[in-house]
Design an enzyme around this catalytic site. Structure first.
Site, PDB file in Angstrom:
ATOM      1  N   GLY A 104       0.814  -1.215   0.000  1.00  0.00           N
ATOM      2  CA  GLY A 104       0.000   0.000   0.000  1.00  0.00           C
ATOM      3  C   GLY A 104       0.843   1.258   0.000  1.00  0.00           C
ATOM      4  O   GLY A 104       2.040   1.216  -0.301  1.00  0.00           O
TER       5      GLY A 104
ATOM      6  N   HIS B 168       2.141   4.501  -5.107  1.00  0.00           N
ATOM      7  CA  HIS B 168       2.714   5.627  -5.864  1.00  0.00           C
ATOM      8  C   HIS B 168       2.876   5.180  -7.308  1.00  0.00           C
ATOM      9  O   HIS B 168       2.478   4.050  -7.660  1.00  0.00           O
ATOM     10  CB  HIS B 168       4.035   6.060  -5.225  1.00  0.00           C
ATOM     11  CG  HIS B 168       4.998   4.932  -4.990  1.00  0.00           C
ATOM     12  ND1 HIS B 168       5.582   4.234  -6.022  1.00  0.00           N
ATOM     13  CD2 HIS B 168       5.444   4.345  -3.850  1.00  0.00           C
ATOM     14  CE1 HIS B 168       6.364   3.296  -5.534  1.00  0.00           C
ATOM     15  NE2 HIS B 168       6.296   3.323  -4.203  1.00  0.00           N
TER      16      HIS B 168
ATOM     17  N   HIS C  14       4.167   1.580  -8.011  1.00  0.00           N
ATOM     18  CA  HIS C  14       3.147   0.525  -7.929  1.00  0.00           C
ATOM     19  C   HIS C  14       2.222   0.608  -9.149  1.00  0.00           C
ATOM     20  O   HIS C  14       1.844  -0.419  -9.721  1.00  0.00           O
ATOM     21  CB  HIS C  14       2.268   0.715  -6.687  1.00  0.00           C
ATOM     22  CG  HIS C  14       3.012   0.647  -5.380  1.00  0.00           C
ATOM     23  ND1 HIS C  14       3.193   1.728  -4.567  1.00  0.00           N
ATOM     24  CD2 HIS C  14       3.598  -0.402  -4.738  1.00  0.00           C
ATOM     25  CE1 HIS C  14       3.847   1.376  -3.475  1.00  0.00           C
ATOM     26  NE2 HIS C  14       4.122   0.076  -3.553  1.00  0.00           N
TER      27      HIS C  14
ATOM     28  N   LYS D 212      13.048  -2.319  -8.476  1.00  0.00           N
ATOM     29  CA  LYS D 212      13.627  -1.500  -7.408  1.00  0.00           C
ATOM     30  C   LYS D 212      14.091  -2.391  -6.257  1.00  0.00           C
ATOM     31  O   LYS D 212      15.144  -2.178  -5.675  1.00  0.00           O
ATOM     32  CB  LYS D 212      12.622  -0.481  -6.878  1.00  0.00           C
ATOM     33  CG  LYS D 212      13.268   0.399  -5.824  1.00  0.00           C
ATOM     34  CD  LYS D 212      12.328   1.412  -5.291  1.00  0.00           C
ATOM     35  CE  LYS D 212      11.404   0.858  -4.245  1.00  0.00           C
ATOM     36  NZ  LYS D 212      12.027   0.720  -2.925  1.00  0.00           N
ATOM     37  N   ASP D 213      13.288  -3.415  -5.942  1.00  0.00           N
ATOM     38  CA  ASP D 213      13.654  -4.329  -4.857  1.00  0.00           C
ATOM     39  C   ASP D 213      14.330  -5.549  -5.486  1.00  0.00           C
ATOM     40  O   ASP D 213      13.737  -6.635  -5.569  1.00  0.00           O
ATOM     41  CB  ASP D 213      12.401  -4.687  -4.066  1.00  0.00           C
ATOM     42  CG  ASP D 213      11.792  -3.447  -3.443  1.00  0.00           C
ATOM     43  OD1 ASP D 213      12.297  -3.000  -2.413  1.00  0.00           O
ATOM     44  OD2 ASP D 213      10.844  -2.891  -4.034  1.00  0.00           O
TER      45      ASP D 213
ATOM     46  N   VAL E 264      10.652   2.982 -11.364  1.00  0.00           N
ATOM     47  CA  VAL E 264      10.066   4.293 -11.681  1.00  0.00           C
ATOM     48  C   VAL E 264      10.693   5.319 -10.735  1.00  0.00           C
ATOM     49  O   VAL E 264      10.807   5.072  -9.526  1.00  0.00           O
ATOM     50  CB  VAL E 264       8.531   4.271 -11.499  1.00  0.00           C
ATOM     51  CG1 VAL E 264       7.938   5.661 -11.747  1.00  0.00           C
ATOM     52  CG2 VAL E 264       7.912   3.250 -12.443  1.00  0.00           C
TER      53      VAL E 264
ATOM     54  N   SER F 194       7.391   4.003  -0.983  1.00  0.00           N
ATOM     55  CA  SER F 194       6.410   4.466   0.018  1.00  0.00           C
ATOM     56  C   SER F 194       7.133   5.158   1.170  1.00  0.00           C
ATOM     57  O   SER F 194       6.579   6.045   1.819  1.00  0.00           O
ATOM     58  CB  SER F 194       5.603   3.283   0.553  1.00  0.00           C
ATOM     59  OG  SER F 194       5.008   2.599  -0.522  1.00  0.00           O
TER      60      SER F 194
HETATM   61  P1  AMP Z   1       5.969  -2.363  -1.646  1.00  0.00           P
HETATM   62  O1  AMP Z   1       4.599  -1.800  -1.493  1.00  0.00           O
HETATM   63  O2  AMP Z   1       7.051  -1.428  -1.296  1.00  0.00           O
HETATM   64  O3  AMP Z   1       6.117  -3.740  -1.047  1.00  0.00           O
HETATM   65  O4  AMP Z   1       6.129  -2.589  -3.227  1.00  0.00           O
HETATM   66  C1  AMP Z   1       5.232  -3.386  -3.953  1.00  0.00           C
HETATM   67  C2  AMP Z   1       5.807  -3.668  -5.310  1.00  0.00           C
HETATM   68  O5  AMP Z   1       6.008  -2.450  -6.008  1.00  0.00           O
HETATM   69  C3  AMP Z   1       7.174  -4.362  -5.224  1.00  0.00           C
HETATM   70  O6  AMP Z   1       7.259  -5.348  -6.226  1.00  0.00           O
HETATM   71  C4  AMP Z   1       8.116  -3.221  -5.478  1.00  0.00           C
HETATM   72  O7  AMP Z   1       9.351  -3.646  -6.036  1.00  0.00           O
HETATM   73  C5  AMP Z   1       7.342  -2.390  -6.473  1.00  0.00           C
HETATM   74  N1  AMP Z   1       7.848  -1.021  -6.463  1.00  0.00           N
HETATM   75  C6  AMP Z   1       7.994  -0.210  -5.409  1.00  0.00           C
HETATM   76  N2  AMP Z   1       8.567   0.952  -5.789  1.00  0.00           N
HETATM   77  C7  AMP Z   1       8.794   0.872  -7.115  1.00  0.00           C
HETATM   78  C8  AMP Z   1       9.375   1.739  -8.085  1.00  0.00           C
HETATM   79  N3  AMP Z   1       9.840   2.944  -7.781  1.00  0.00           N
HETATM   80  N4  AMP Z   1       9.459   1.308  -9.362  1.00  0.00           N
HETATM   81  C9  AMP Z   1       8.993   0.072  -9.693  1.00  0.00           C
HETATM   82  N5  AMP Z   1       8.443  -0.778  -8.832  1.00  0.00           N
HETATM   83  C10 AMP Z   1       8.346  -0.394  -7.546  1.00  0.00           C
END
Ligand code: AMP
Length: 532
Positions: free
Chosen positions: A33, A36, A39, A157-158, A184, A194
């Site tokens: 969640g 941005h 996501h 990113k991760d 991104v 986030s």
């Molecule tokens: P999170 O909510 O941080 O667990 O992220 C959910 C998914 O969104 C994960 O697969 C992240 O790698 C991806 N994500 C988060 N930030 C970015 C970004 N800046 N660019 C691309 N994917 C992202």
């Protein structure tokens, strides 16, 4: 858009309301969640590739150490819901820990956990977050098992998470293809996260040094630098200009194995983690020489040609592959080869269970074939036997659509087709190439012609053979019937992908069609080279 909290509710929706087991493709985007643009890029890709898009929003307690920000982690529920709604998401899955784990405080003593290999978890972020990836692997295993998606979307990113999830999916035979989407960034280069919400305006600006430092290594790499020490030094030189940033690590590793690299021979990844104010931030860049594409993110383009029967797809695809020196992936020949094998084994093609049992035994291979500089249909091998001619028999033709409509068959052959496409540089034709097999193809063509035109072409083809000539209207009727069956079947029906370019070939020669597609391909290949 539907919102679900309980696993059973979500499963009921997928099974009963959507009947996803009958061939609708499902894209899963797992998130925590505070959505941005990063996501949203995953959601957009899923929307483009899949019939149904499910976004999960769950701040997973298992992946937070007690000293970390579990309770402060932002949870803007209404805002997230509105963003999903605007992105045309079909369902959000928002479980509580109780819904997902059956307990409010999951821990080693209360729930089963998934332990990824230590070779992947002990490095990079794993050094300061020793139990983090076990928590990630556990929740991703659960989400893939609950949703059973066709594809699951993760962000580059991760990068360590991506390497671990790919291994997890392979090692535990979990459902779904893992699709990795590019990072991104904001306009000044900061990777969106986030946790950027924890930063002040000044800290946001200071944090851009993460990107600037790995960019410096990228520039050195593009100028031919391959040594670990010198690549790291070029990044460190930039990092030291920003004292507000506390470095956790700056590393050069292989993007899949995460092994440290002394030299980048084929591909490497420079990854960085640092604390800025209250936020722990990550970034990375994949270093790869452009002339040696071996990584999915920087592959050669793929041309996907779909369209109804008799529109001239295979002639056009074969010629284009020859002109552009690409591999022609004749997916129809693969379905035919399997049909041939099933008939050889005296198995009834309609007996889905028996066909599924045979699948692991049937090794199909396509080999490009050219005679006198003219491209021929590819040579088709089943095990070590050449079956190029045998698969064109009337018996195979009669049964191939029965075989091609089976779920297990499609899963196996689509997987093999995707492996052919891993490095790109292919032209593939079929009914579901741009929608199912290569939804991320750089160029998608939907080749079609009116029923009358296709009937006339078929008539002219038959005139060249000894076969009895049916009336044109009869041919047109059977073509229209085939179109109806192809576009209404429950498994991968024929559809024009939203981003496909339609070419109606009624008044065009094959050469004109080929010319048009080659031109489009060259524009795209040019843009890709310029952007790398
Ligand atoms: P999170 O909510 O941080 O667990 O992220 C959910 C998914 O969104 C994960 O697969 C992240 O790698 C991806 N994500 C988060 N930030 C970015 C970004 N800046 N660019 C691309 N994917 C992202």
């Amino acid at each position: 858009m539907r919102i679900f909290n309980a696993v059973t509710e979500l499963r009921h929706y997928l099974d009963t309301d959507l009947k996803t087991s009958k061939g609708q493709s499902v894209g899963l985007v797992p998130t925590m969640g505070a959505l941005h643009e990063g996501h949203l890029s995953l959601i957009k890709q899923a929307r483009n590739d899949c019939d149904v898009v499910v976004v999960s929003i769950f701040v997973n307690p298992l992946q937070f150490d007690p000293s970390e920000d579990l309770h402060q982690y932002p949870r803007p529920a209404a805002e997230d819901k509105a963003l999903c709604q605007a992105a045309d998401v079909d369902a959000i899955f928002v479980p509580s820990p109780q819904h997902l784990y059956g307990v409010s405080y999951p821990s080693l003593s209360t729930v089963t956990q998934v332990v990824p290999p230590t070779s992947l978890t002990s490095r990079l972020c794993g050094r300061s977050r020793p139990t983090h990836f076990q928590g990630v692997a556990t929740v991703v295993t659960k989400l893939l098992s609950i949703v059973r998606p066709t594809r699951a979307y993760f962000g580059q990113k991760d990068a360590q998470q991506v390497a671990i999830i790919k291994r997890l999916q392979q090692d535990l035979n979990l459902p779904g293809d893992i699709i990795v989407c590019p990072i991104v960034r904001s306009s000044d280069g900061l990777a969106l996260s986030s946790r950027n919400r924890y930063l002040s305006a000044l800290e946001c600006q200071q944090a851009t040094v993460l990107y600037k430092s790995i960019q410096a290594a990228e520039v050195a790499f593009q100028h031919g630098e391959r040594s670990r020490d010198r690549l790291l030094k070029s990044a460190q030189a930039v990092l030291t200009t920003e004292p507000a940033v506390t470095l956790d690590y700056l590393e050069l590793v292989h993007p899949d194995t995460l092994e440290p690299l002394q030299t980048v021979n084929t591909v490497g990844m420079m990854a960085i983690a640092a604390q800025v104010g209250k936020a722990r931030l990550l970034d990375n860049t994949v270093l790869q020489a452009i002339d040696r594409p071996s990584h999915a993110l920087e592959r050669l383009p793929i041309i996907a040609i779909d369209g109804p029967a008799g529109a001239g797809k295979s002639t056009v695809a074969r010629q284009i592959a020859h002109r552009l020196k690409l591999l022609y992936l004749d997916t129809g020949a693969m379905y035919r080869a399997l049909t041939w094998f099933v008939l050889q084994q005296n198995v009834d093609p309609a007996d889905e269970a028996a066909v599924a049992r045979l699948l692991p035994q049937c090794k199909i291979q396509l080999i490009a074939s050219v005679e006198n500089d003219r491209p021929q249909p590819p040579k088709v091998m089943v095990d070590d036997q050449e079956v190029t001619q045998a698969i064109r028999s009337a018996a195979v033709t009669r049964q191939v659509s029965t075989i091609a409509a089976q779920v297990a068959v499609r899963r196996k052959l689509v997987e093999q087709q995707q492996q052919y496409g891993f490095k790109g540089g292919i032209v593939a034709d079929g009914r579901d190439i741009g929608t199912q097999v290569f939804p991320d193809a750089e160029l998608k063509i939907f080749l079609t012609a009116s029923v009358q035109e296709r009937a006339q072409r078929r008539y002219r083809d038959l005139e060249q053979t000894e076969q009895p000539l049916p009336a044109i209207d009869e041919l047109a009727g059977s073509i229209a019937e085939r179109d109806r069956k192809d576009s209404t079947r429950s498994i991968s029906p024929l559809r024009k992908a939203a981003d496909a370019i339609e070419i109606v070939t009624d008044n065009l020669t094959a050469e004109q069609v080929i010319e048009k597609i080659v031109e489009l391909y060259e524009q795209i290949a040019g843009q890709l080279t310029a952007s790398r």
